[in-house]
Design a protein around this motif. Structure first.
Motif: not given
Length: 210
Positions: A61-67, A76-78, A80-84, A95-99
């Motif tokens: 299967p194709p790899p997931p799209p890159p972050l 990063a917070e934006k 992260g909230l969208e992914m949540f 994303m939250f860790e990166m932020s």
């Protein structure tokens, strides 16, 4: 007499019946050695693949799209909230860790270093004035850890969620009303109540969270 049927003699008739009976007995005995249709078992072999022998395996299967690659805490917070909100809790945690390591509203002045020679001669100039250094503020780090705890609850990792939330409380966050009313963190039940009781103080400090 030509044209008239000749009836067989009684002896010949009895001989014919005897031969027919003998043949029936032989056939019956022969059939006794054949397996009964009800007792016959059919072995079903492995299902044959519809693919010809030697065919290459199907592609993976194709790899997931890159972050995304945010450059500031706010970006990063934006993400992260969208992914949540999409239920992508593991990516939201990333994303939250990166932020927390990206520039935010916190800042400080640091002395800039210069390796060039002094304009008046002598030793090289080790000071080049001051430069502004931006980083995630204490409140932003608290927010990121709080939201990470919410993601961990969604993933069912309650122990890690409590540990992360305790880190938030350790750094001075004490808006216990927000914590207790949080629809996600409230799933921690009595363990959350114990944690709040441990750190309960009043300071009125509030920041937006999930």
């Amino acid at each position: 007499v030509f044209g008239l049927a000749v009836s067989p003699s009684p002896w010949k008739t009895r001989n014919m019946f005897a031969r027919v009976l003998l043949a029936l007995v032989v056939v019956h005995e022969a059939n006794a050695f054949l397996p009964s249709p009800m007792r016959t078992t059919v072995r079903v072999g492995r299902r044959m693949s519809s693919e010809p022998e030697g065919a290459p395996p199907p592609p993976p299967p194709p790899p997931p799209p890159p972050l995304p690659k945010p450059t500031t805490f706010a970006e990063a917070e934006k993400y992260g909230l969208e992914m949540f909100n999409k239920g992508e809790y593991e990516n939201a945690i990333k994303m939250f860790e990166m932020s927390m390591s990206l520039p935010g509203t916190g800042w400080d002045l640091q002395r800039a270093r210069s390796t060039g020679a002094s304009p008046v001669g002598g030793a090289s100039n080790t000071g080049g004035g001051f430069e502004r250094k931006e980083f995630a503020s204490t409140e932003e780090v608290q927010c990121a850890k709080y939201n990470t705890a919410c993601c961990l609850v969604k993933l069912g990792i309650n122990g890690a969620a409590l540990a992360m939330l305790e880190e938030v409380l350790e750094t001075g966050f004490d808006d216990f009303t927000t914590i207790k009313k949080d629809s996600t963190l409230s799933q921690l039940g009595p363990d959350l109540d114990k944690l709040i009781a441990k750190y309960k103080k009043k300071s009125g400090f509030k920041i937006p969270f999930l």
